[in-house]
Scaffold this motif. Structure first.
Motif, short mmCIF file in Angstrom:
data_model
loop_
_atom_site.label_atom_id
_atom_site.label_comp_id
_atom_site.label_asym_id
_atom_site.label_seq_id
_atom_site.Cartn_x
_atom_site.Cartn_y
_atom_site.Cartn_z
N ARG A 3 0.86 -1.18 0.00
CA ARG A 3 0.00 0.00 0.00
C ARG A 3 0.89 1.23 0.00
O ARG A 3 2.02 1.19 0.49
CB ARG A 3 -0.90 -0.04 1.23
CG ARG A 3 -1.70 -1.33 1.29
CD ARG A 3 -2.54 -1.41 2.53
NE ARG A 3 -3.69 -0.50 2.46
CZ ARG A 3 -4.62 -0.42 3.41
NH1 ARG A 3 -4.54 -1.18 4.48
NH2 ARG A 3 -5.64 0.41 3.29
N GLN A 35 6.08 -4.27 6.60
CA GLN A 35 4.69 -4.27 7.07
C GLN A 35 3.70 -4.11 5.91
O GLN A 35 2.52 -3.90 6.13
CB GLN A 35 4.47 -3.11 8.06
CG GLN A 35 5.31 -3.20 9.31
CD GLN A 35 4.83 -4.31 10.24
OE1 GLN A 35 3.66 -4.67 10.24
NE2 GLN A 35 5.75 -4.85 11.02
N TRP A 37 3.80 -1.65 3.56
CA TRP A 37 3.57 -0.27 3.15
C TRP A 37 4.79 0.24 2.38
O TRP A 37 5.92 0.17 2.89
CB TRP A 37 3.33 0.63 4.36
CG TRP A 37 1.95 0.47 4.93
CD1 TRP A 37 1.57 -0.40 5.89
CD2 TRP A 37 0.79 1.22 4.54
NE1 TRP A 37 0.22 -0.26 6.14
CE2 TRP A 37 -0.28 0.73 5.32
CE3 TRP A 37 0.53 2.23 3.61
CZ2 TRP A 37 -1.58 1.22 5.21
CZ3 TRP A 37 -0.76 2.72 3.50
CH2 TRP A 37 -1.81 2.22 4.28
N GLU A 134 -2.27 6.55 0.01
CA GLU A 134 -3.48 6.25 0.80
C GLU A 134 -3.42 6.97 2.14
O GLU A 134 -4.45 7.21 2.77
CB GLU A 134 -3.55 4.75 1.09
CG GLU A 134 -4.07 3.90 -0.02
CD GLU A 134 -4.15 2.45 0.45
OE1 GLU A 134 -5.01 2.13 1.29
OE2 GLU A 134 -3.35 1.65 -0.03
N ALA A 466 2.06 0.74 11.24
CA ALA A 466 1.22 0.07 10.22
C ALA A 466 -0.22 -0.01 10.70
O ALA A 466 -1.16 0.20 9.92
CB ALA A 466 1.78 -1.32 9.91
N ALA A 467 -0.39 -0.27 11.99
CA ALA A 467 -1.76 -0.34 12.53
C ALA A 467 -2.44 1.04 12.44
O ALA A 467 -3.62 1.14 12.10
CB ALA A 467 -1.73 -0.82 13.98
N TYR A 469 -1.65 3.50 10.25
CA TYR A 469 -1.91 3.78 8.82
C TYR A 469 -3.19 3.04 8.38
O TYR A 469 -4.05 3.61 7.72
CB TYR A 469 -0.76 3.27 7.94
CG TYR A 469 0.54 4.05 7.94
CD1 TYR A 469 0.81 5.04 8.88
CD2 TYR A 469 1.50 3.77 6.96
CE1 TYR A 469 2.03 5.72 8.84
CE2 TYR A 469 2.72 4.45 6.92
CZ TYR A 469 2.98 5.42 7.87
OH TYR A 469 4.18 6.08 7.83
N ALA A 470 -3.24 1.75 8.75
CA ALA A 470 -4.38 0.92 8.28
C ALA A 470 -5.68 1.48 8.85
O ALA A 470 -6.69 1.56 8.15
CB ALA A 470 -4.17 -0.52 8.68
N ALA A 473 -6.57 4.60 6.91
CA ALA A 473 -6.92 4.38 5.50
C ALA A 473 -8.24 3.64 5.35
O ALA A 473 -8.84 3.66 4.28
CB ALA A 473 -5.80 3.63 4.80
N SER A 474 -8.71 3.00 6.42
CA SER A 474 -9.92 2.16 6.25
C SER A 474 -11.16 3.04 6.25
O SER A 474 -11.22 4.08 6.86
CB SER A 474 -10.00 1.14 7.37
OG SER A 474 -10.23 1.81 8.60
#
Ligand code: ADP
Length: 474
Positions: A3, A35, A37, A134, A466-467, A469-470, A473-474
């Motif tokens: 991503r 991760q 990304w 993202e 990463a958590a 970012y995710a 982005a969700s």
């Protein structure tokens, strides 16, 4: 498939560095790749950065950006996927990246870094033909106007702002609002205004979707008047979106087993030849106590004036000090004087990466008596190199070192010595504790081995970023 994220900063190792920010920005892409990304890093095209790039591709340009033409170059260097903002009127200068040759802030620093943020917003808004992030991850005040510019143009890519040091607010006089392309309606105490001035960092704290800082303890400290530097209220208002993610260190560069600047070693006993060389290099007369090092900017933050006061106690017990640093003239002079007066103290005023590696390899202990320290890297280099850290109990220092108190010693988990910050008496007492521990070789070696085994790499932090970012982005 990876991503895409955009990282925006004013410094990045190995291209341009004045402090720990550069280490973090340079290490993040490789850590995040693991991760899932893929980070592109947007940097200003300072002359030193431009000179380090060999093959570049122009991916965007503007006839006018804060007073002159600008273009964005895509390039790869040192394993980094870079976007470099080439705007000679802003970045092609003598002096340092922030200061004139005579040591003052460049008068147009607000515009120089507003330009960086403006271009970050362009990229988030789809300015590049074939790439769009993202998530946008901006670092410190120099990139903090990014979400503000995005908001003004309704670009809704989520933004994470990481505060590496709240001491730097990015202030500009209110008369520069138009020049900075900021909306006058937002110049109020709830948004961009900080005591009648424009604060880029405050704007970012208000407008970013999430905020992080570089250790859990600093995240809590930032909400207090003692550490928040006037922004504690804004930080507290973002408490629900605030995380403290402890930095790692680049163990590819900082590992005694593979470091080619030193006589490599994998156990504390392997430090001996490095210690001999370090004493010789600094011209220090050997004593019976620990050889302590300091590698630091010489500023009030770092508490090295307190160490000047406490040093006689260490020296009286047979301890030694090697200091490498540069910064405020008064501190440079104070340390130079001590070095000249005392055969057990060696002082190098300057910046020298190679020397810093030799120091961590050869020393018994590293001293970090900061008044505040968002994360701090040198105590982690100390852990990795079996160089026992003595640190102030603040920020990331408190989160990385396990004090050799009775409980920790009995459990066999101690890695260093913690002292109360901003207190020369407490620092002196801590140095006495350090010397007493050093005099017990079995205990000392246990602490060294504990430190060398302590996790200081980027893996844990990368998973936490990463958590975030995710989630964004969700
Ligand atoms: P800060 O970012 O506040 O300066 P950190 O501990 O987070 O403090 O990071 C400082 C970084 O700069 C470390 O990598 C440290 O080794 C390096 N450093 C600081 N001063 C010097 C110096 N005089 N010579 C070599 N490296 C230095």
């Amino acid at each position: 498939m990876s991503r895409a994220a955009l990282s925006v900063a004013s410094e990045c190792v190995p291209l341009v560095k004045t402090g720990g920010l550069a280490d973090v920005v340079g290490a993040l892409p490789a850590a995040m790749k693991a991760q899932g990304w893929a980070l592109r890093t947007l940097l200003p095209g300072y002359s030193t950065v431009m000179a380090a790039l060999d093959r570049t591709t122009e991916v965007w340009h503007a006839a006018e950006l804060f007073g002159g033409p600008a273009r964005l170059l895509a390039a790869r260097a040192a394993g980094l996927d870079l976007l470099v903002l080439d705007a000679p009127h802003l970045y092609d200068r003598d002096g340092t990246i922030y200061l004139t040759p005579t040591g003052f802030d460049w008068p147009d620093n607000p515009e120089r870094f507003a330009a960086l943020s403006m271009v970050a917003a362009e990229i988030a808004g789809g300015a590049l033909p074939d790439w769009r992030p993202e998530v946008v991850h901006v670092h410190d005040w120099q990139a903090a106007l990014t979400p503000t510019y995005m908001k003004a143009r309704s670009i809704d890519v989520p933004v994470l702002l990481t505060v590496h040091n709240i001491a730097f607010h990015g202030l500009a006089p209110s008369g520069r609002l138009e020049a900075l392309h900021l909306q006058r309606i937002r110049f109020n105490s709830e948004e961009l205004e900080f005591y009648s001035q424009i604060s880029a960092l405050k704007a970012g704290l208000v407008d970013a979707d999430a905020v992080s800082t570089v250790s859990p303890t600093y995240a809590r400290e930032l909400m207090t008047p003692r550490f928040g530097m006037g922004l504690e209220g804004v930080i507290a208002s973002r408490a629900a979106d605030l995380r403290g993610i402890l930095n790692g260190i680049d163990t590819g560069v900082w590992s005694p087993e593979t470091d080619d600047a030193i006589a490599p070693y994998s156990a504390p006993s392997g430090k001996a030849p490095n210690r001999e060389m370090l004493l010789a290099e600094f011209g220090i007369e050997p004593g019976p106590g620990p050889l302590c090092i300091v590698v630091s900017r010489l500023t009030g933050q770092k508490g090295l004036d307190l160490l000047l006061d406490a040093a006689p106690r260490l020296l009286a017990m047979g301890g030694m000090i090697a200091l490498l640093g540069t910064g405020e003239k008064g501190l440079e002079g104070g340390w130079r004087d001590l070095g000249e007066r005392s055969p057990a103290v060696g002082v190098h005023i300057g910046y020298d990466e190679g020397m810093s590696h030799r120091m961590f390899a050869g020393a018994d202990a590293v001293l970090v008596p900061s008044r505040f320290e968002p994360c701090g890297l040198t105590q982690m280099y100390g852990l990795r190199y079996g160089t026992v850290p003595l640190v102030a109990r603040t920020g990331g220092l408190a989160d990385t070192v396990i004090d050799a108190n009775e409980a920790a010693l009995r459990a066999g988990v101690a890695t260093g010595v913690l002292v109360e910050p901003d207190d020369a008496q407490a620092l002196g007492a801590g140095l006495e504790r350090l010397v007493a521990l050093y005099a017990q070789p079995k205990l000392w070696q246990r602490m060294q081995r504990n430190g060398m085994a302590h996790p200081v790499g980027w893996e844990i932090a990368a998973a936490e970023y990463a958590a975030v970012y995710a989630g964004l982005a969700s």
